[in-house]
Enzyme design. Structure first.
Site, PDB file in Angstrom:
ATOM      1  CB  CYS A 151       6.799 -11.419   0.977  1.00  0.00           C
ATOM      2  SG  CYS A 151       6.897  -9.895   1.932  1.00  0.00           S
ATOM      3  CG  ASN A 165       3.192   0.189   2.835  1.00  0.00           C
ATOM      4  OD1 ASN A 165       4.257   0.671   2.473  1.00  0.00           O
ATOM      5  ND2 ASN A 165       2.763  -0.962   2.376  1.00  0.00           N
ATOM      6  N   GLY A 166       2.088  -2.366   5.009  1.00  0.00           N
ATOM      7  CA  GLY A 166       2.915  -3.456   5.519  1.00  0.00           C
ATOM      8  C   GLY A 166       2.044  -4.595   5.992  1.00  0.00           C
ATOM      9  CB  SER A 202       9.448  -2.127 -13.104  1.00  0.00           C
ATOM     10  OG  SER A 202       9.085  -3.399 -13.582  1.00  0.00           O
ATOM     11  CE1 TYR A 232       6.951  -5.194 -10.959  1.00  0.00           C
ATOM     12  CE2 TYR A 232       5.928  -5.007  -8.803  1.00  0.00           C
ATOM     13  CZ  TYR A 232       5.816  -5.161 -10.172  1.00  0.00           C
ATOM     14  OH  TYR A 232       4.584  -5.252 -10.747  1.00  0.00           O
ATOM     15  CB  CYS A 279      13.996  -7.613   4.253  1.00  0.00           C
ATOM     16  SG  CYS A 279      13.074  -9.170   4.142  1.00  0.00           S
ATOM     17  CB  CYS A 286      11.036 -13.112  -1.049  1.00  0.00           C
ATOM     18  SG  CYS A 286      11.700 -11.530  -1.536  1.00  0.00           S
ATOM     19  N   GLY A 295      -1.060   0.606  -4.928  1.00  0.00           N
ATOM     20  CA  GLY A 295      -2.324  -0.032  -4.588  1.00  0.00           C
ATOM     21  C   GLY A 295      -3.445   0.544  -5.427  1.00  0.00           C
ATOM     22  CG  ASP A 324      10.686  -8.960 -16.239  1.00  0.00           C
ATOM     23  OD1 ASP A 324      10.514  -7.851 -15.693  1.00  0.00           O
ATOM     24  OD2 ASP A 324       9.737  -9.705 -16.560  1.00  0.00           O
ATOM     25  CG  ASP A 325      10.937  -6.283 -12.266  1.00  0.00           C
ATOM     26  OD1 ASP A 325      10.301  -7.305 -11.964  1.00  0.00           O
ATOM     27  OD2 ASP A 325      10.418  -5.298 -12.817  1.00  0.00           O
ATOM     28  CB  CYS A 375      -0.889   0.040   1.240  1.00  0.00           C
ATOM     29  SG  CYS A 375      -1.885  -1.434   1.464  1.00  0.00           S
TER      30      CYS A 375
HETATM   31  S1  SF4 Z   1      10.489 -10.955   1.987  1.00  0.00           S
HETATM   32 FE1  SF4 Z   1      11.062  -9.993   0.017  1.00  0.00          FE
HETATM   33  S2  SF4 Z   1       9.280  -8.792  -0.605  1.00  0.00           S
HETATM   34 FE2  SF4 Z   1       9.050  -9.282   1.580  1.00  0.00          FE
HETATM   35  S3  SF4 Z   1       9.925  -7.551   2.680  1.00  0.00           S
HETATM   36 FE3  SF4 Z   1      11.562  -9.049   2.467  1.00  0.00          FE
HETATM   37  S4  SF4 Z   1      12.592  -8.483   0.542  1.00  0.00           S
HETATM   38 FE4  SF4 Z   1      10.617  -7.445   0.566  1.00  0.00          FE
END
Ligand code: SF4
Length: 473
Positions: free
Chosen positions: A393, A112-113, A294, A253, A445, A448, A37, A356-357, A11
């Protein structure tokens, strides 16, 4: 039942304090955050005594009518939200900002989150008699805020924020203050700006450009900023346990290329990701093209590094929504075909590198390789400017199961065969982090891509949520 897919959302939030055109500027800012969003939007305003709101489903222009926007004129403080949600929770009740009427005072909240212990807290609150009106995790935070015992709002905010786990960039509007907070891992972005002497906050700096605001700085992980009075600002932290785990996919992205994190444009970050991919890929080809929009910057970076000419080989139909954030798979497949069209004159007889991303389900990649070959490409080599997406994620992006992720089910070699490319190369995890460090990121992070989750995922260990997952709900 709680829809675990509905907990995942991407979001955009915005907030502004003490500006005579607060609602209009919020509307304009949300327009520039629309890419975050597209299924719902809302605005809540304060006149210093009460809060008033308007919200609806769809794009901002569909969600809030001219008449509704007109009804919010004259208020000087506002928050706004654009929302993405998966199918099960795509309903008006979950559209933010939430507006709670309470004897202690009105509260507006947008976030957002994704909270990773929202179901656990919700169970505890329900057992004590709380009643919830939505399936959104944001309502859990609102309950915790309202239950605070202190006469001091900030004390209650800190107490509530310390109970929730997960990713949250959040704006909270009371009649006499606006608070903006970023979770203590800093997963989702939140920026501080100023326009005409009034403070504002936004998920991305593109919102500041849209309203003529100056980008002051990024709000830090764990930081709680409060605006009140004429233009009083209070900087504080709700936690001393601070970590830097900015979402890598925001760089790769999600964010708009004209937005900036740490005072660096996403445009330049994506170009650098393309250069790094080129350095790792080592390929001979006649042209390099990017999948619009993107991946155009990564393709440009790839071209600069290798000297392979960068061409526009794919045209995007601008009147189709983003496939990644459209909930239904059958609709998604049809949209891919409508969305990208190859330019035969550019492609025919060439060895093509297409950048592509990311590859999520593989639907887009498969179509693009096929379309390029149909347009006469001699070879199609696919380069991905991020590592393979192998894990879900839990922090606010709609990739909730391993089954949805092609790279979680197959090797890169198998994926190459499945999408029909002559080669498939991903950027390494190390390469990606190196690029982010060049742009002053303090840590990201990458769960994923690696499965190393920086924040405890409480809800997904609960028996009832495991059961929903087992049944594929
Ligand atoms: S798991 Fe991937 S998409 Fe989710 S917050 Fe971490 S880096 Fe971002």
């Amino acid at each position: 039942m709680y829809d675990i897919r509905g907990l995942n959302e991407e979001c955009g939030v915005f907030g502004i304090w003490n500006h005579p055109h607060a609602a209009t500027l919020t509307y304009m800012a949300l327009h520039s955050l629309q890419h975050r969003g597209q299924e719902g939007a809302g605005i809540v305003c304060s006149n210093g005594e009460s809060l008033f709101g308007a919200r609806g489903m769809g794009l901002l222009t569909e969600a809030i009518s001219d008449a509704q926007l007109e009804s919010l004129q004259g208020f000087q403080n506002a928050i706004g939200h654009v929302r993405y949600a998966t199918t099960g929770a795509s309903e008006i009740a979950n559209v933010q900002p939430f507006l709670f009427k309470h004897s202690k005072g009105d509260l507006g909240l947008a976030h957002n989150g994704n909270l990773t212990n929202a179901v656990q807290i919700r169970h505890a609150l329900e057992s004590e008699g709380s009643v919830f009106q939505t399936t959104s995790d944001s309502e859990v935070l609102a309950h915790l805020l309202i239950r605070g015992k202190s006469p001091n709002i900030k004390t209650n905010q800190k107490a509530a924020l310390n109970q929730v786990k997960g990713a949250f960039s959040c704006v909270m509007l009371n009649t006499n203050q606006l608070a903006a907070v970023r979770d203590n891992n800093g997963v989702r972005p939140l920026m501080l700006g100023e326009v005409d002497g009034a403070y504002c906050v936004a998920s991305e700096t593109c919102a500041f450009q849209a309203i003529g605001a100056t980008y002051i700085r990024d709000i830090e992980p764990g930081e709680l900023i409060t605006f009140s009075g004429e233009n009083d600002i209070d900087y504080d932290y709700y936690s001393t346990n601070i970590n830097h785990n900015m979402c890598s996919m925001e760089y790769v992205y999600f964010a708009r290329p004209d937005s900036e994190f740490h005072k660096h444009s996403i445009y330049n970050v994506r170009k650098a990701l393309g250069k790094k991919l080129a350095s790792e890929m080592g390929i001979e080809a006649d042209i390099v093209i990017g999948v619009p929009d993107s991946s155009l910057q990564a393709a440009k970076g790839f071209s600069e590094y290798t000297g392979i000419p960068n061409e526009q080989g794919l045209l995007k139909n601008r009147y189709i929504g983003r496939t990644f954030i459209t909930p239904d798979q059958s609709v998604r497949e049809k949209q891919v075909r409508m969305k990208h069209s190859p330019i035969r004159d550019v492609i025919e007889g060439k060895r093509v590198v297409v950048i592509d991303d990311s590859i999520v389900r593989g639907t887009t990649s498969k179509y693009i390789v096929k379309a390029l070959k149909s347009a006469g490409a001699k070879e199609v080599h696919m380069g991905i400017s991020s590592p393979p997406l192998v894990d879900p994620c839990y922090y606010g992006i709609d990739v909730s199961t391993h089954a949805e992720l092609m790279a979680a089910q197959h090797t890169v070699e198998e994926m190459k065969e499945m999408i029909g490319a002559d080669s498939l190369t991903y950027l390494s995890v190390e390469g990606m982090h190196e690029v982010f460090r060049e742009f002053d990121s303090k840590g990201e992070c990458d769960a994923c891509f690696t499965g190393n989750y920086p924040i405890e995922i409480v809800d997904h260990q609960l028996p009832e949520v495991k059961e929903l997952k087992r049944r594929g709900v």
